[in-house]
Enzyme design. Structure first.
Site, PDB file in Angstrom:
ATOM      1  N   ASP A  97       7.201  -4.797   9.494  1.00 22.31           N
ATOM      2  CA  ASP A  97       6.676  -3.515   9.019  1.00 22.31           C
ATOM      3  C   ASP A  97       7.803  -2.485   9.072  1.00 22.31           C
ATOM      4  OD1 ASP A  97       5.024  -1.463   8.217  1.00 22.31           O
ATOM      5  OD2 ASP A  97       3.704  -1.555   9.957  1.00 22.31           O
ATOM      6  N   GLU A 112      13.075  -4.507  17.423  1.00 19.21           N
ATOM      7  CA  GLU A 112      13.536  -3.372  16.627  1.00 19.21           C
ATOM      8  C   GLU A 112      14.660  -3.858  15.714  1.00 19.21           C
ATOM      9  OE1 GLU A 112      12.145  -0.348  16.843  1.00 19.21           O
ATOM     10  OE2 GLU A 112      10.905  -0.717  18.612  1.00 19.21           O
ATOM     11  N   SER A 138      -1.974   4.393   3.746  1.00 20.20           N
ATOM     12  CA  SER A 138      -3.071   3.680   3.088  1.00 20.20           C
ATOM     13  C   SER A 138      -3.852   2.790   4.039  1.00 20.20           C
ATOM     14  CB  SER A 138      -2.516   2.809   1.950  1.00 20.20           C
ATOM     15  OG  SER A 138      -1.650   1.821   2.481  1.00 20.20           O
ATOM     16  N   GLY A 139      -3.264   2.473   5.199  1.00 14.28           N
ATOM     17  CA  GLY A 139      -3.880   1.540   6.132  1.00 14.28           C
ATOM     18  C   GLY A 139      -3.256   0.157   6.074  1.00 14.28           C
ATOM     19  N   LYS A 140      -2.153   0.021   5.343  1.00  9.43           N
ATOM     20  CA  LYS A 140      -1.526  -1.290   5.163  1.00  9.43           C
ATOM     21  C   LYS A 140      -1.050  -1.894   6.482  1.00  9.43           C
ATOM     22  CE  LYS A 140       2.848   0.792   3.700  1.00  9.43           C
ATOM     23  NZ  LYS A 140       2.377   2.164   3.874  1.00  9.43           N
ATOM     24  N   ARG A 143      -1.253   0.716  19.054  1.00 11.07           N
ATOM     25  CA  ARG A 143      -2.242  -0.206  18.468  1.00 11.07           C
ATOM     26  C   ARG A 143      -1.960  -1.665  18.782  1.00 11.07           C
ATOM     27  NH1 ARG A 143      -1.929   2.356  13.035  1.00 11.07           N
ATOM     28  NH2 ARG A 143      -0.712   0.541  12.469  1.00 11.07           N
ATOM     29  N   GLY A 173       0.836  -1.193   0.000  1.00  9.90           N
ATOM     30  CA  GLY A 173       0.000   0.000   0.000  1.00  9.90           C
ATOM     31  C   GLY A 173       0.867   1.238   0.000  1.00  9.90           C
ATOM     32  N   GLY A 174       0.263   2.329  -0.341  1.00 15.58           N
ATOM     33  CA  GLY A 174       0.957   3.605  -0.334  1.00 15.58           C
ATOM     34  C   GLY A 174       1.073   4.155   1.078  1.00 15.58           C
ATOM     35  N   HIS A 196       1.792   3.418  16.098  1.00 16.22           N
ATOM     36  CA  HIS A 196       1.890   1.982  15.762  1.00 16.22           C
ATOM     37  C   HIS A 196       2.021   1.154  17.038  1.00 16.22           C
ATOM     38  CE1 HIS A 196       2.558   1.504  11.274  1.00 16.22           C
ATOM     39  NE2 HIS A 196       2.408   2.806  11.416  1.00 16.22           N
TER      40      HIS A 196
END
Length: 173
Positions: free
Chosen positions: A83, A62, A11-13, A53, A7-8, A50
């Site tokens: 991610d 990390e 985008s919610g990816k 959530r 996703g961009g 992030h």
């Protein structure tokens, strides 16, 4: 099982990937590739969002060095969520797509548990005006294609909605 979530920016990816990882159970390790620049308050806030959530039971690793990603994945048990691959590419000047992708795919193939990989879809953006920008786009685009070829599922996220991309292996498209 390998899932690639593309996703961009914004985008919610990441949220989609987190939902997929959570659907496989509680034992999730989140491999974060972001390394904030000192004093970059905006990036620190994004990383904090992030983190907030993620469920309390998830472990976060990390991964501040591109060379460490495959090693982390080889050592992890349970679901792994990485991610993001675009950030991973940016961490290593002179990123060698063939070499790095081969090592990453070998590590993922050795895993017994699901792996969810998040990456930026750079093919929908404006062509970068700088040589460094073009090298980044080329590297991430090639990486995404190689990962997608090995993935069981590939999703494209736009405006928070995920579309499953058909597999060329299935011959149905």
């Amino acid at each position: 099982m390998i899932t690639l979530v593309l996703g961009g920016a914004s985008s919610g990816k990441s949220l989609v990937a987190e939902e997929i990882a959570a659907s496989h159970g509680d034992a999730v390790t989140y491999v974060a590739t972001a390394v904030p620049a000192p004093g970059d308050v905006d990036h620190l806030a994004r990383i904090a969002a992030h983190r907030t959530r993620r469920p309390a039971g998830w472990v976060t690793v990390e991964c501040a060095a591109a060379a460490d990603l495959a090693g982390h994945l080889r050592r992890l048990d349970g679901v792994a969520l990485v991610d993001s691959l675009g950030t991973w590419v940016a961490l290593k000047p002179g990123f060698d797509v063939a070499e790095e992708t081969a090592d990453l795919l070998a590590a993922v193939a050795q895993r017994d548990a699901p792996t969810v990989l998040v990456s930026e879809e750079v093919g929908l953006a404006v062509h970068p005006p700088s040589e460094a920008g073009r090298r980044y786009v080329d590297a991430v685009g090639a990486l995404n294609q190689r990962i997608a070829a090995a993935a069981d599922t590939v999703l494209l996220v736009v405006a928070g909605r995920a579309l499953e991309l058909p597999s060329p292996r299935g011959g149905s498209c």
